[in-house]
Design a protein around this motif. Sequence first.
Motif, short mmCIF file in Angstrom:
data_model
loop_
_atom_site.label_atom_id
_atom_site.label_comp_id
_atom_site.label_asym_id
_atom_site.label_seq_id
_atom_site.Cartn_x
_atom_site.Cartn_y
_atom_site.Cartn_z
N TRP A 72 0.86 -1.22 -0.01
CA TRP A 72 -0.07 0.01 0.02
C TRP A 72 0.95 1.12 0.18
CZ3 TRP A 72 -4.81 1.98 -0.11
CH2 TRP A 72 -5.03 3.22 0.32
N GLU A 73 0.52 2.16 -0.76
CA GLU A 73 1.28 3.32 -0.93
C GLU A 73 0.16 4.66 -0.69
OE1 GLU A 73 3.99 6.40 -3.56
OE2 GLU A 73 3.38 4.53 -4.44
N TRP A 74 0.43 5.47 0.09
CA TRP A 74 -0.40 6.61 0.53
C TRP A 74 -0.29 7.73 -0.76
CZ3 TRP A 74 -4.20 7.12 3.85
CH2 TRP A 74 -4.06 5.89 4.81
N SER A 75 -1.23 8.41 -1.10
CA SER A 75 -1.21 9.02 -2.17
C SER A 75 -0.33 10.32 -1.96
CB SER A 75 -2.44 9.49 -2.70
OG SER A 75 -3.14 10.31 -1.83
N TRP A 76 -0.27 10.81 -0.66
CA TRP A 76 0.65 12.01 -0.42
C TRP A 76 2.03 11.74 -0.55
CZ3 TRP A 76 3.75 10.36 3.34
CH2 TRP A 76 3.52 9.48 4.06
N ASP A 78 3.27 10.44 -3.47
CA ASP A 78 3.53 10.72 -4.72
C ASP A 78 3.62 12.29 -4.85
OD1 ASP A 78 3.41 10.98 -7.52
OD2 ASP A 78 2.29 9.34 -8.14
N ALA A 79 4.97 12.61 -5.16
CA ALA A 79 4.98 14.03 -5.19
C ALA A 79 4.50 14.72 -6.53
CB ALA A 79 6.51 14.56 -5.18
N SER A 80 4.29 13.94 -7.59
CA SER A 80 3.54 14.25 -8.72
C SER A 80 2.09 14.79 -8.64
CB SER A 80 3.83 13.26 -9.93
OG SER A 80 3.06 12.15 -9.48
N LEU A 81 1.59 14.34 -7.84
CA LEU A 81 0.02 14.47 -7.37
C LEU A 81 -0.27 15.60 -6.65
CD1 LEU A 81 -1.10 11.03 -6.28
CD2 LEU A 81 -1.29 11.97 -8.51
N PRO A 82 -1.08 16.61 -7.09
CA PRO A 82 -1.45 17.78 -6.50
C PRO A 82 -2.28 17.64 -5.12
CG PRO A 82 -2.80 17.45 -8.44
CD PRO A 82 -1.84 16.37 -8.49
N GLU A 83 -1.74 18.46 -4.28
CA GLU A 83 -2.27 18.36 -2.93
C GLU A 83 -3.91 18.42 -2.96
OE1 GLU A 83 -2.57 21.08 1.08
OE2 GLU A 83 -0.54 20.88 0.05
N SER A 88 -7.54 13.84 1.54
CA SER A 88 -7.95 12.68 2.33
C SER A 88 -6.77 11.95 3.07
CB SER A 88 -9.11 11.92 1.78
OG SER A 88 -10.14 12.41 1.71
N ALA A 89 -5.87 11.75 2.19
CA ALA A 89 -4.74 10.99 2.70
C ALA A 89 -3.93 11.92 3.62
CB ALA A 89 -3.88 10.60 1.41
N ILE A 90 -3.84 13.23 3.32
CA ILE A 90 -2.92 13.85 4.06
C ILE A 90 -3.63 14.34 5.56
CG2 ILE A 90 -2.51 16.59 4.40
CD1 ILE A 90 -1.73 16.56 0.94
N ALA A 91 -4.98 14.15 5.40
CA ALA A 91 -5.65 14.27 6.83
C ALA A 91 -5.28 13.18 7.60
CB ALA A 91 -7.12 14.39 6.54
N PRO A 107 4.98 6.12 4.44
CA PRO A 107 4.55 6.33 2.98
C PRO A 107 4.02 4.81 2.31
CG PRO A 107 6.89 6.94 3.30
CD PRO A 107 6.40 6.51 4.63
N THR A 108 4.65 3.93 2.75
CA THR A 108 4.18 2.47 2.13
C THR A 108 4.26 1.42 3.42
OG1 THR A 108 6.51 1.69 1.68
CG2 THR A 108 5.24 2.92 0.27
#
Length: 151
Positions: A72-76, A78-83, A88-91, A107-108
């Motif tokens: 499992w990898e949290w979306s936060w 992945d630096a290429s993804l906009p905040e 939800s992942a950041i929360a 992160p994983t």
Amino acid sequence: MTPTSEFPQLLDLAMAEAQRETREIMEQHALDTYPNWHYDESKAFLTFAKNDDQFVVLAQLVGFWSPTESIWEWSWNDASLPERITRSAIAARGWGQTNEIELLTNPTTTADESLCWKLTAFAAKLTGCPGVYRCQSQSRILYFAFALPPS
């Protein structure tokens, strides 16, 4: 009891609530009849499509799961993804930092599908998203928290 000792129960409660609410949304809008999906990162829209019919929900990308590696990898992470699409992942990470829950701050992690759903449901609950959904991409499974757009 502390948030750390209660965390497994919180995951289970979030999952039960997300299952119930997602089922209601899916049934109300017959979303299980929509065979196609598309995620628009620029608008944070998850679109369900069948023929010329579309149904759009507001969606946060919570994380990714690689079933072949059981990772499992949290979306936060992945630096290429906009905040704006990883809120939800950041929360979840913020809650994990406050309550010292490594599962939410690493992160994983090694995970099975059940844990991926629970983590997604927990992140969804933190940000008020009633629904959870998963989609298969070419190399991994994407997990979303979603809400109906305002009417």
